[in-house]
Design an enzyme around this catalytic site. Structure first.
Site, PDB file in Angstrom:
ATOM      1  N   SER A  62       0.820  -1.217   0.000  1.00 55.02           N
ATOM      2  CA  SER A  62       0.000   0.000   0.000  1.00 55.02           C
ATOM      3  C   SER A  62       0.852   1.266   0.000  1.00 55.02           C
ATOM      4  CB  SER A  62      -0.940  -0.004   1.206  1.00 55.02           C
ATOM      5  OG  SER A  62      -0.214   0.020   2.421  1.00 55.02           O
ATOM      6  N   ASP A  63       1.857   1.338   0.888  1.00 54.57           N
ATOM      7  CA  ASP A  63       2.625   2.582   0.937  1.00 54.57           C
ATOM      8  C   ASP A  63       3.581   2.703  -0.249  1.00 54.57           C
ATOM      9  OD1 ASP A  63       4.189   0.539   1.949  1.00 54.57           O
ATOM     10  OD2 ASP A  63       4.968   1.669   3.637  1.00 54.57           O
ATOM     11  N   CYS A  64       4.083   1.585  -0.765  1.00 60.23           N
ATOM     12  CA  CYS A  64       4.913   1.649  -1.971  1.00 60.23           C
ATOM     13  C   CYS A  64       4.083   2.124  -3.163  1.00 60.23           C
ATOM     14  CB  CYS A  64       5.526   0.280  -2.270  1.00 60.23           C
ATOM     15  SG  CYS A  64       6.666  -0.293  -0.998  1.00 60.23           S
TER      16      CYS A  64
END
Length: 759
Positions: free
Chosen positions: A485-487
């Site tokens: 998700s954060d990537c």
């Protein structure tokens, strides 16, 4: 001499790729490479690490940096480093010169495919299972040349603690799993039990093991690998029945509901457990049976050993209910399931488990989602068919996990190529110097575009417990295939930032549909509480974590939300909404509103946030502040921001910096580094939060002191020194992000220049 190869592998039969190997990095040994002077320099840095290893336990990734600095990426003549006295003002000139020196150096270690190669290692339990698996399958001498074996032994010797044991990770106290693993690895690599090499490391290691109760105290993961090798007994392992794969999906304990790491570790483990697989009992294995235990091997009470764990390793004690369940499975269920007619059920379960193993192998191009799973899958495919294509594909991907530095050869978690690149781009662009670094930024842009996942997993991927991945970015490279998700959010942010820049400078912008695909992935991952998990939507109840069998980790069985992932998602979606207001605007606003509430609700009473993937409160607080600022919150109208600033200011050290120990993660309590030392990466995180929150308008002195420390810490060539690890996972283990020491000082200095209008 070792040489790092970038984006190569096109002529290797058993390698597959989705993007011409962009992002791939692996080391090869060439005995004829390098000049006499270059080889002498390598020996010098190896020696320096060895003699200083008790003070500095992390490598500085010097072999990679030396290789790149020898190539055409040479640094043009740069100004001397600035050094400011405590009474001197932080000037425009000092900040600008430091930034230019830092970016110029960082440009020299950028690979031709656009990413910045770097070590992503640190846990000592990554390497030994690879060696054990290769020994068991008979492939060790085919994969591990004498040069490999020498570097692996160097690494283990270099990271032995003064008491003779080895830790779970490089900065930790000695543990049974670290010590048993490292001892066995040295023995498999032909070291003798009575060897006096390297200050009698083997002898000291064995003494530590026996003085602390012997290998029966190895945690469950260690027990598994000792059993596979043949120096432990399956009767001493808690059950891992594959029949759980046959349960209906609605069952709360179905493995498909586990966090992806727990799930894909369980797949091959359950297969090997059900097979009761044990490697060939060689003379060396027989010797290890005698060396690792305080009692004769044939007299060990394996049932008692099932729940024995050395106190040095025990971070997450088993609840009583877990031991009851294991006891029932061990004494009642297993005897039934291994006898006809129930054995037919086991055979069916083995087929299902193996189907999942093959599926996850194939969609990750045999990289798997990390080194722990990689080695398990490699061994499992060999047990199924030693001559099969799957095993050959696995062998071809082993080099992707090895990394060589001045401390030796280690196994990486999986590589942080995409994550590092997206952060590095933002750090560089924060300095408003894009025109000066166009070629570097263009290469990085090309890498980001080439790293986005363009398709969902094949077939009915939901049936295989995989999630939508089309439009995502992984942690490492496109071939890995697992959305994060954060990537994905950081990749989307970077793509959006690039889309506003001149194509002549940074190349053509990404297609708009690919931006929409990224938004789709992000929106699909939000949990009911508004937060964002890392990999997949949450599927399990929180009580399932009570059955975590690992003893030395926490938060391994269920997917949970993280302030870091939530913050990245908020920032990306807000930027997307501003630049593309006509696409899913209402959904994005609703998503962000819920996410912001999650961030506000998870702030601790002292003003901090707990960061799970960095050490720890400094990291989480930076992300928490960024999340609130991204949605328009201000210092004077959001109580959470002054609290966050007060927390950070309360932790500032006398030299102007911040330094947080990895013990903060394990103990869940902010802990300074020994001696109240500062860490430049953590100092940069704190500065980023304070600068963006508006602390400079209230009292700029704390920020100026931190910036002065960054300026004064820069090295002669523009690099920054390697200090303590700044990455963490599963609460109790550290990870080295080698690029962080470049990325975050550049970013903090850039934000300082922007806020103080030094540009």
């Amino acid at each position: 001499m070792w040489k790092l190869k970038i984006a190569e592998g096109h002529n290797e039969r058993w390698l597959t790729t989705t993007n011409n190997h962009v992002g791939r990095q692996h080391w090869e040994f060439d005995p004829n490479a390098g000049t006499e002077e270059e080889r002498a320099e390598i020996e010098r840095v190896r020696y320096n690490f060895k003699v200083n290893r008790s003070q500095v336990k992390q490598s500085s990734d010097l072999l990679m940096r030396m290789q790149f600095l020898r190539k055409e990426n040479h640094i043009d003549e740069i100004p001397e480093a600035i050094k400011l006295k405590e009474t001197q003002e932080v000037t425009n000139e000092a900040v600008t010169i430091t930034v230019r020196r830092a970016i110029s150096f960082y440009s020299t270690i950028q690979a031709h495919d656009g990413h910045w190669p770097a070590e992503s290692a640190g846990p000592l339990f990554f390497l030994p299972p690879m060696v054990i698996a290769l020994y068991v399958t008979g492939s060790m001498n085919d994969i591990l040349t004498s040069a490999h074996q020498l570097e692996i032994k160097r690494y283990i010797y270099n990271h032995q603690n003064e008491d003779g044991g080895w830790g779970l990770h490089l900065e930790g106290h000695s543990t049974m799993i670290g010590s048993v693993y490292s001892y066995i690895t040295l023995r498999l690599l032909s070291e003798k039990a009575d060897s006096c090499a390297e200050d009698m490391a083997v002898v000291k290691g064995r003494k530590w093991i026996l003085d602390h109760g012997g290998a029966v105290g190895t945690p469950s993961w260690g027990k598994f690998w000792l059993t596979v090798l043949g120096v432990y007994d399956w009767g001493g392992c808690n059950p891992m029945p594959p029949e759980f794969w046959l349960l209906p999906n609605i069952f709360p304990i179905h493995p498909g509901k586990m966090m992806c790491y727990g799930r894909v570790v369980y797949m091959p483990m359950s297969y090997l457990y059900a097979k009761r697989f044990v490697g060939r009992i060689t003379g060396l294995v027989e010797a290890l049976r005698q060396e690792l235990y305080t009692n004769p091997y044939h007299e060990i009470d394996w049932n008692k050993a099932r729940n024995t764990c050395a106190k040095e390793d025990l971070y997450y004690p088993h609840p009583f209910v877990q031991d009851m369940v294991w006891g029932v499975l061990h004494h009642i269920a297993e005897p039934i399931l291994t006898r006809w007619p129930f054995s037919a059920l086991r055979e069916e379960a083995l087929k299902v488990a193996m189907e999942h193993v093959h599926y996850n192998d194939q969609i990750s191009r045999y990289l798997c989602i990390g080194c722990v799973v990689k080695v398990l899958s490699l061994l499992t495919t060999w047990v199924e068919d030693p001559n099969g294509d799957a095993y050959k594909h696995h062998l071809a991907r082993i080099p992707d996990y090895f990394w060589v530095a001045e401390d030796g050869m280690k196994v990486q978690s999986f590589g942080s190529q995409t994550w590092d690149a997206t952060l590095a781009i933002q750090a560089i662009l924060s300095n408003n110097l894009a025109e000066e670094y166009g070629p570097m930024l263009k290469k990085a842009h090309n890498f980001v575009k080439a790293s986005q996942v363009l398709d969902n997993p094949p077939g009915d991927y939901s049936k295989m417990y995989r999630h939508t991945s089309k439009g995502s970015w992984t942690f490492s490279m496109q071939d890995n295939g697992l959305q994060v998700s954060d990537c994905t959010a950081e990749g989307l942010k970077v793509a959006l930032i690039y889309s506003q820049m001149s194509p002549e400078l940074v190349g053509e912008k990404i297609e708009i549909q690919r931006l929409y695909d990224a938004v789709n992935v992000i929106l699909s991952l939000q949990s009911e509480n508004g937060g964002f998990p890392a990999w997949e939507p949450q599927r399990a109840y929180s009580w399932l974590e009570k059955f975590n069998p690992t003893e030395f980790f926490e938060d391994v069985l269920i997917e949970r939300e993280y302030v870091e992932c939530t913050s990245s998602a908020i920032q990306a979606l807000e930027l997307f909404k501003r630049l593309h207001p006509g696409h899913r605007t209402i959904e994005i606003e609703h998503c962000v509103s819920r996410a912001v509430k999650y961030v506000e609700d998870t702030q601790n009473s002292d003003g901090s946030w707990y960061g799970h993937w960095g050490i720890c409160y400094t990291y989480g607080t930076w992300f928490g502040v960024d999340a609130l600022l991204a949605c328009g919150k201000k210092y004077d109208n959001c109580p959470a921001l002054p609290k966050a600033c007060e927390f950070l200011l309360s932790k500032q050290l006398p030299d102007g910096g911040w330094g947080e120990s990895y013990l903060s993660c394990a103990n869940k309590l902010y802990t300074n580094l020994d001696g109240n030392r500062s860490n430049l990466v953590q100092t940069s995180w704190a500065l980023l939060a304070l600068i963006k929150a508006g602390q400079a308008e209230i009292d700029p002195m704390p920020i100026n002191r931190g910036i002065r420390l960054l300026i004064n810490s820069q090295m002669e060539e523009g690099d920054f020194p390697q200090q303590e690890f700044t990455g963490a996972f599963m609460r109790n283990c550290t990870l080295n992000y080698s690029s962080y020491r470049n990325i975050f000082p550049i970013w903090a200095l850039g934000e300082y220049r922007r806020i103080t209008q030094f540009t």
